[in-house]
Design a protein around this motif. Structure first.
Motif, PDB file in Angstrom:
ATOM      1  N   PRO A 170      -1.720 -11.439   0.046  1.00 47.88           N
ATOM      2  CA  PRO A 170      -1.889 -10.996  -1.308  1.00 47.88           C
ATOM      3  C   PRO A 170      -2.834 -11.733  -2.056  1.00 47.88           C
ATOM      4  N   LYS A 171      -3.139 -12.908  -1.601  1.00 45.34           N
ATOM      5  CA  LYS A 171      -3.957 -13.828  -2.550  1.00 45.34           C
ATOM      6  C   LYS A 171      -5.572 -13.831  -1.819  1.00 45.34           C
TER       7      LYS A 171
ATOM      8  N   GLN B 218      -2.800  -1.622   3.898  1.00 45.82           N
ATOM      9  CA  GLN B 218      -1.652  -2.137   3.146  1.00 45.82           C
ATOM     10  C   GLN B 218      -0.798  -3.288   3.933  1.00 45.82           C
TER      11      GLN B 218
ATOM     12  N   GLY C 204      -4.915  -1.698  -1.900  1.00 41.50           N
ATOM     13  CA  GLY C 204      -4.942  -3.076  -2.147  1.00 41.50           C
ATOM     14  C   GLY C 204      -6.325  -3.635  -1.807  1.00 41.50           C
TER      15      GLY C 204
ATOM     16  N   ALA D 218      -2.792  -6.419   2.923  1.00 40.61           N
ATOM     17  CA  ALA D 218      -2.775  -6.653   1.647  1.00 40.61           C
ATOM     18  C   ALA D 218      -1.453  -7.507   1.159  1.00 40.61           C
ATOM     19  N   GLN D 219      -0.402  -6.847   1.723  1.00 38.16           N
ATOM     20  CA  GLN D 219       0.845  -7.308   1.446  1.00 38.16           C
ATOM     21  C   GLN D 219       1.259  -8.612   2.301  1.00 38.16           C
TER      22      GLN D 219
END
Length: 227
Positions: A74-75, A67, A97, A70-71
């Motif tokens: 994000p791309k 997580q 994610g 992913a934060q």
């Protein structure tokens, strides 16, 4: 393509780096041995194109490491490489994610196919994991499997056509079905055409309605995101 390989086993990281170099011409790989190291690299190198990480390495407990990655980026699609094949664990990683989940027992061809889908903006999970989840829709945990009489048109469907029918009833498009089952979209279209013919209906909506009337259970998982 710049790739982060995160795994607590050095030999696996080095082996995966060599494999990626044999599959792609432009690989620039960096390595991390745990989730904290992966996050540190993500903070320092925001130009990562792909993140490959183990599910069981230190810092991934309760998917917190996933997580956080992913934060932070994000791309950059995150793909889990793991020996854990439990369908529920796989679903949770996607929900947390990850854009893909590849078993460490997968072949080189499967790895390249999965990464191609992910890099194209799709999501990849092992078809066996999806099918295990589908069997629960049909039989239910601890319940006997669904039995169809010989005169029921559903009994004439092949196992793969039943897979397609289940996702069709869940509202998924041919493209989504192809992605989830690891098939070509043209193959899914052919299966749908056969299903419509066997059920003697004109369209997908009628097929879903007739199949339900004939006893095929409506999937509980109807979200159009990957199963």
């Amino acid at each position: 393509m710049k790739v982060l390989i995160a795994d607590d086993h050095t030999l696996f990281r080095r082996g995966l780096r060599l494999l990626l170099s044999s599959l792609y011409d432009d690989i620039d790989a960096v390595e991390a041995a745990d989730a904290d190291g992966a996050l540190r690299i993500a903070n320092e190198q925001a130009d990562l194109d792909l993140i490959l990480c183990d599910l069981a390495m230190p810092g991934m407990e309760q998917l917190k490491g996933l997580q956080a990655l992913a934060q932070r980026l994000p791309k950059a699609p995150i793909v889990i490489l793991s020996a854990i094949s439990n369908p529920d664990d796989i679903v949770r990683t996607i929900e947390s994610g990850a854009r893909g989940y590849i078993l460490k027992s997968a072949s080189d061809e499967t790895l390249k196919h999965a990464l191609s889908l992910v890099l194209a903006g799709e999501t990849y999970i092992p078809s066996d994991a999806f099918l295990d989840r589908q069997r629960r829709w049909v039989g239910g945990a601890g319940n006997p499997p669904l039995r169809l009489s010989s005169d029921n048109p559903l009994s004439t469907l092949t196992p793969r056509q039943r897979d397609v029918l289940t996702l069709l009833m869940g509202g998924q498009s041919n493209k989504e079905i192809a992605r989830n089952l690891g098939l070509l979209e043209s193959t899914v279209k052919a299966h749908v055409k056969i299903i419509l013919s066997k059920l003697n209906v004109a369209n997908r909506t009628q097929a879903a309605m007739v199949a339900a009337d004939l006893g095929w259970p409506q999937p509980e998982f109807t979200d159009k995101s990957p199963v």
